[in-house]
Motif scaffolding. Structure first.
Motif, short mmCIF file in Angstrom:
data_model
loop_
_atom_site.label_atom_id
_atom_site.label_comp_id
_atom_site.label_asym_id
_atom_site.label_seq_id
_atom_site.Cartn_x
_atom_site.Cartn_y
_atom_site.Cartn_z
N UNK A 183 1.00 -1.21 0.04
CA UNK A 183 0.06 0.01 0.07
C UNK A 183 0.77 1.19 -0.02
N UNK A 184 1.94 1.15 0.72
CA UNK A 184 3.00 2.41 0.69
C UNK A 184 3.57 2.64 -0.60
N UNK A 185 3.85 1.41 -1.43
CA UNK A 185 4.51 1.49 -2.61
C UNK A 185 3.36 2.14 -3.78
N UNK A 186 2.06 1.84 -3.50
CA UNK A 186 1.02 2.47 -4.25
C UNK A 186 0.72 3.73 -4.05
N UNK A 187 0.94 4.17 -2.77
CA UNK A 187 0.58 5.58 -2.42
C UNK A 187 1.80 6.68 -2.70
N UNK A 188 2.93 5.78 -3.08
CA UNK A 188 4.04 6.71 -3.44
C UNK A 188 3.97 7.10 -5.02
N UNK A 189 3.09 6.27 -5.63
CA UNK A 189 3.06 6.52 -7.46
C UNK A 189 1.62 7.54 -7.15
N UNK A 190 0.82 7.31 -6.22
CA UNK A 190 -0.26 8.34 -6.17
C UNK A 190 0.24 9.67 -5.87
#
Length: 258
Positions: A213-220
């Motif tokens: 989820x932290x990886x995805x939020x970095x892209x967001x």
């Protein structure tokens, strides 16, 4: 470095996308079954669970695939899958995860395998009815950033849940008490080559893991996340109820990719 491969089903070249199936972990939600076997080797109707994500990748035109596994049963994957001939592949790559450090930590083991190319990452216990061909093709055109597949579910609080503003994802909340939408983030992720730099910057969560989820939020956060809704049914077979449901769905409606 950018490579290209010839799609046997078309007359044009496409950007290479490599596949990663994450099949490690301890499978504690399926205890005591998983005391003696990796959960991804358990049957879902008439096939081992691991067959489903591999075939999903193959159907999307992905030919370079790595299996990330771990625990005491790692050798069983090699005995079962070999070089992937049953799936029409020339070879399969394998790597071993020591312990259980989270999805992002498992993905980081594919750093050298990826060679900077785009990746389609699947959790090994995710079973879908249809395919991800459209998502993978859209990601090839996207060229950079990330793309995730969502599914509307009655119980989104069990998963990562996206929060939307004007149709764009502005954050993903992990297992929220008050879900900001009715969508769940499925275990199917498309990442560009920057994913490993992003993983390197993560801090471990309260449960000691590197969270996807932290990886995805970095892209967001940098505006490079796209999304689409997965068609057909989707289930996580990582629990006793989920494993039963997956087998029933496959038996009753079939999985088009098998």
């Amino acid at each position: 470095m950018s490579h290209r491969w010839q799609n046997t089903h078309s007359n044009y070249n496409q950007e290479l996308v490599r596949g990663v199936v994450l099949a490690g972990g301890l499978g504690s939600r399926l205890d005591p079954i998983t005391r003696i076997i990796n959960k991804h080797l358990l049957p879902v109707y008439d096939k081992p669970m691991i067959y489903y994500p591999i075939q999903t990748l193959v159907n999307a035109g992905i030919e370079d695939i790595m299996i990330v596994t771990g625990g005491r049963n790692a050798g069983d994957f090699l005995r079962l899958l070999g070089n992937g001939r049953e799936f029409g592949l020339k070879h399969l790559d394998y790597t071993y995860q020591e312990g259980e450090g989270g999805i992002a930590e498992a993905l980081d083991l594919a750093r050298h395998f990826s060679e900077g190319e785009q990746l389609c990452v699947m959790l090994g216990d995710n079973i879908i009815e249809r395919n991800v061909v459209a998502a993978v093709n859209a990601f090839r055109e996207q060229e950079q950033g990330a793309r995730i597949l969502l599914k509307e579910v009655p119980d989104p609080g069990r998963y990562g849940v996206p929060r939307f503003e004007s149709g764009r994802i502005v954050a993903i909340e992990e297992k929220p008490e008050r879900p900001p939408s009715s969508y769940a983030v499925t275990g199917i992720y498309l990442f560009d080559g920057t994913v490993f730099d992003r993983i390197a910057k993560l801090e471990r969560s309260a449960r000691g893991e590197l969270e996807i989820t932290d990886v995805n939020n970095s892209y967001i956060a940098d505006g490079s996340m796209q999304w689409e809704e997965l068609e057909g049914w989707w289930t996580d077979a990582g629990t006793v109820d989920g494993l039963l449901r997956a087998s029933q769905l496959v038996a009753e409606t079939g999985a088009n990719h098998l």
